[in-house]
Write an enzyme that holds these catalytic residues in place. Structure first.
Site, PDB file in Angstrom:
ATOM      1  CD  GLN A  74      -3.081  -0.952   2.244  1.00 28.01           C
ATOM      2  OE1 GLN A  74      -3.063  -1.666   3.213  1.00 28.01           O
ATOM      3  NE2 GLN A  74      -3.879  -0.037   2.020  1.00 28.01           N
ATOM      4  CG  HIS A  75       0.483   3.542   2.271  1.00 28.44           C
ATOM      5  ND1 HIS A  75      -0.770   3.758   2.576  1.00 28.44           N
ATOM      6  CD2 HIS A  75       1.022   2.730   3.360  1.00 28.44           C
ATOM      7  CE1 HIS A  75      -1.353   3.062   3.498  1.00 28.44           C
ATOM      8  NE2 HIS A  75      -0.419   2.672   4.254  1.00 28.44           N
ATOM      9  CG  ASP A 237       0.121  -5.090   1.691  1.00 32.00           C
ATOM     10  OD1 ASP A 237      -0.707  -4.189   2.333  1.00 32.00           O
ATOM     11  OD2 ASP A 237       1.348  -5.012   1.924  1.00 32.00           O
TER      12      ASP A 237
END
Length: 478
Positions: A74-75, A237
């Protein structure tokens, strides 16, 4: 295509890419392949694509697969120009250079509401989280400040799983970029409560509002591969792992991987103005409040290196030491820290004495330090209303018998450890089968057994850890 319908789940994590192929009806594992990713916190997305190709070959190819989905780290900030080309290498979730940008954004949104304090509450209300260096929006502010030419060239922003889904579809049209609620909810410019982007916050960070991926429902079809396979919407995830585990309301998942993560499945969103809990969405139209630490299994890698042993010996040593390590406490901030928000922090050992200066005690102190960070995360979830009925622990570090044994001692709760597996890839497989079937609920695959670990809690461990953390925080804030 064969008569037997197969689905593939892709786990594009920080360290590697895994491709898992399962039977769409039963969930039975058919084959698995993997390939490494480059190290570092700044990566050319093309490296993910090349790793995916190698992992696909290792998994026996995807020509016989009817559906595929991607679970991704992520991110990560992936910036694309108007032609769909990558503007600059992606900044990953564990890149902390945007810590200053996070502080700026919090203060700016606070305005007359009280600077950082009011700003934190305003962000939690707007998007369910308070900016820290991990989140995409802070990386975009960093880009605008330090690389304005790249910021101006950015016509679209997406996340690692979005970009891989787009590449699988073969499209080069920015209008075909898609994402899902779980990954979008970790950006800082999407609200899991309203299901809408906040382009005003995006523009505040970057200086303009670029194109964003369309947000799909949990089993909506994102497109098709060149062989005609259905592409699922994918997921972040943590949400993919929860789906792979079959986590339900009341379940708390502790993941001890590259990072340490504590999540819970809830029917309603949560808002935490302290910023400890991020109000993410899950992959099933519910919510996934989350607490993350930057320091997970790699702390144990460091312990093994310091002691000059392998991981099996590290576990054996740790089990030889008494709980509490004779007062020896590790603050495991080896890569800075996100919870608490200390991006420039370093790790430290407290309470070292002649009696505790032994390999076994040091080994256990490293493990207890990691688990205390996760226990703090569990406390933060309880503080916003989560009521755990079951604690599941997954991640690479659970291969250690010492980790499994120490966890309930520190947490004060029994812990269930599922069979070792690739739960992000499992969740992506399950979502692919869901998109293929088009049903209202994901397939009810038979999940593996868990092993339960119980031990008497040792409250002194947490008390000494809190004392050491308090001394650390007082030092860095003065």
């Amino acid at each position: 295509m064969t008569d037997r319908r197969l689905v593939a789940g892709i786990d594009s994590s920080t360290q590697s890419c895994k491709v898992m192929v399962r039977d769409a009806t039963t969930g039975a594992l058919v084959r698995l392949g993997r390939a490494p990713h480059p190290e570092g916190t700044e990566v050319d997305p093309e490296a993910w694509w090349q790793a995916l190709q190698r992992a696909v070959v290792a998994a026996g190819g995807l020509d016989d697969v009817a559906a595929v989905s991607v679970g991704g780290q992520q991110h990560g900030m992936v910036c694309l120009d108007e032609d769909g080309a990558v503007v600059r290498p992606a900044l990953l979730w564990n890149d902390t250079r945007s810590a200053g940008a996070a502080r700026e954004l919090i203060a700016e949104l606070g305005g007359d509401a009280g600077g950082d304090t009011g700003g934190a509450a305003a962000w939690a209300d707007a998007v369910g989280l308070v900016p820290v260096a991990s989140f995409t929006i802070t990386k975009l502010r960093w880009l605008a400040t330090h690389e304005p030419e790249h910021a101006r060239a950015t016509a679209a922003v997406c996340l690692p799983h979005d970009w891989l889904t787009w590449r699988l579809s073969g499209s080069t049209d920015l209008a075909d970029l898609v994402t899902d609620r779980s990954d979008a909810s970790g950006t800082g410019y999407f609200s899991a409560v309203t299901g809408q982007y906040r382009p005003d916050l995006l523009e505040r960070a970057l200086g303009h509002a670029p194109s964003l991926p369309r947000v799909l429902g949990p089993h909506e079809v994102a497109g098709h591969t060149s062989t005609g396979a259905v592409i699922g919407p994918g997921a972040g995830d943590n949400a993919a792992a929860a789906l792979g585990l079959g986590a339900d309301e009341g379940d708390v998942v502790l993941s001890v991987g590259t990072s340490g993560v504590v999540t819970a499945v809830t029917a309603k969103p949560v808002q935490d103005p302290t910023g400890a809990v991020a109000g993410f969405a899950d992959a099933t139209d519910r919510h996934l409040p989350l607490v993350a630490t930057l320091n997970g299994a790699r702390v144990l890698d460091a312990a093994a290196q310091v002691l000059g042993v392998d991981h099996a010996t590290l576990s054996t040593l740790a089990l030889e030491a008494d709980p509490g390590c004779g007062g020896l406490v590790l603050l495991p901030y080896l890569e800075g820290e996100r919870t608490p928000n200390l991006p420039d922090a370093t790790g430290s050992l407290h309470g070292l004495t002649l009696a505790s200066a032994r390999p076994a005690t040091v080994a256990r102190a490293f493990i207890e330090g990691v688990m205390c960070g996760l226990a703090d995360g569990l406390d933060a979830l309880v503080a916003v209303g989560v009521r755990p009925t079951r604690v599941l622990m997954v991640g690479g570090a659970t291969a250690s018998e010492a980790v499994r044994a120490v966890a309930p001692t520190v947490l004060g709760l029994p812990v269930e450890v599922p069979e070792p597996g690739e739960y992000v890839a499992d969740g992506a497989c399950r979502q692919a089968a869901w998109a293929l079937a088009g049903t209202s609920e994901p397939p009810a695959w038979q999940l593996g057994a868990t092993r339960r670990y119980e031990s008497d809690p040792h409250p002194g461990i947490r008390a000494r850890y809190a004392e050491a953390r308090g001394h650390h925080l007082a030092r860095v804030t003065n």
